[in-house]
Design an enzyme around this catalytic site. Structure first.
Site, PDB file in Angstrom:
ATOM      1  CE1 TYR A  10      55.631 -32.123  27.452  1.00  0.00           C
ATOM      2  CE2 TYR A  10      54.059 -33.929  27.329  1.00  0.00           C
ATOM      3  CZ  TYR A  10      55.096 -33.205  26.783  1.00  0.00           C
ATOM      4  OH  TYR A  10      55.592 -33.555  25.541  1.00  0.00           O
ATOM      5  CD  GLU A  33      51.078 -37.973  28.708  1.00  0.00           C
ATOM      6  OE1 GLU A  33      50.214 -37.624  29.532  1.00  0.00           O
ATOM      7  OE2 GLU A  33      51.627 -39.087  28.713  1.00  0.00           O
ATOM      8  CB  SER A  65      52.489 -34.469  23.944  1.00  0.00           C
ATOM      9  OG  SER A  65      52.425 -35.660  24.679  1.00  0.00           O
TER      10      SER A  65
END
Length: 322
Positions: free
Chosen positions: A150, A128, A126
């Site tokens: 996450y 992120e 990701s």
């Protein structure tokens, strides 16, 4: 001879679109799901492929169960799309998020290492992971600075792939995915929530849209096109890591404004509620997709407002509104 692919998380947005894409290329598609209880197959049904895939029940944390699955099929490619994918939920459930998202990757890598190095693994990670970066656009060499459980979990999976690739010659590649949307997106994701709530407001079923921080910008794309990039990564001669993104960012406020204007909703129906704020946030992120475009000939030039039009029209059709 046709290829056989395993898709974990086949009932997810990406899993369903990838299954459809692979079926069109004459793959035998096996999907790994949890117990059929409390499992939704709506995405597969919506795409009309629920009877064309083989569904197997299993747990990615069960190494012995995975071994039996791999013994039953001769997989050519494995797409590990199963994950706890909510950033917000990861703050509430950090232990389970990090455990599942990291150990599931290790189980698959280790299984391929000891059973068959001919199997190719695609691990989606990701954007992120780069949350703390302020040198934009993000590329494959940008430093990783996770700012959520996450993001930490995806970073662990990312480094595990690189380790097994370098140490054991496993054909494993990371697909570094930026936000990507479709009608199959779960309702807890921002764009889907905005569109479905806006339609509920039009139908008189909801009074307002409540959101958290919206003066932040993200790089959004279209999921059906992103799964094509995932497939291209495993068709390369050598494994590598690639960013999959649109190359531009848009603010969450702009998305809400566009959807509300399309549906003639007054902006006073928007409520920013601090209860929806995350413990930590970052202002802006967008990626550089030149590597996958130049090396693997991935084509993507969709402006996100065009994507929003596609999503709005599809949701209106589903709700009987045209």
């Amino acid at each position: 001879m046709n290829k056989t692919a395993l898709i974990t998380g086949i009932t997810s947005q990406d899993g369903a679109y990838l299954a459809k894409f692979l079926l069109e290329k004459n793959y035998l598609v096996v999907g790994l799901t949890r117990s059929s209880q409390n499992q939704t197959f709506n995405g597969l049904i919506y795409l009309g492929i629920e009877k064309r895939v083989i569904l197997e029940h299993g747990d990615l944390l069960d190494a012995m169960g995975l071994m039996k699955l791999f013994n039953n099929y001769e997989f050519d490619e494995v797409y590990n799309l199963a994950a706890q994918s909510s950033v917000a939920l990861s703050f509430e459930q950090p232990f389970s998020t990090i455990n599942f998202n990291s150990m599931s990757v290790l189980n698959l890598l280790e299984l391929i290492r000891i059973s068959n190095l001919e199997i190719k693994l695609l691990q989606p990670v990701s954007s992120e992971m780069y949350g703390g970066n302020y040198c934009l656009p993000i590329n494959e060499d940008s430093p990783i600075k996770p700012r959520s459980p996450y993001a930490i979990s995806k970073s662990l999976g990312y480094w595990s792939v690189i380790n097994y690739r370098e140490a054991y010659s496993v054909f494993a590649s990371n697909a570094i995915l930026f936000n990507h949307e479709s009608v199959l997106r779960s309702n807890n994701f921002f764009v889907k929530k905005v569109i479905t709530t806006a339609i509920q407001i039009v139908k008189g079923e909801s009074e307002c849209l409540k959101v958290g921080e919206i003066d932040i910008k993200r790089d959004f794309g279209y999921a059906p096109e992103y799964v094509k990039a995932m497939w291209l990564i495993l068709q390369a001669e050598v494994p590598d890591d690639y960013i999959i993104c649109s190359g531009a960012s848009v603010s969450l406020r702009q998305i809400i404004t566009y959807v509300f204007e399309r549906l003639n909703i007054d902006m006073n129906k928007l409520i920013v509620d601090a209860r929806y704020f995350r413990p930590i946030e970052f202002e802006n992120i967008y990626g550089d997709n030149s590597k996958i475009k130049n090396k693997l000939n991935w084509e993507y030039d969709l402006d996100f407002y065009k994507v929003l039009d596609l999503l709005i029209d599809e949701e209106l059709l589903l709700n009987g509104i045209r």
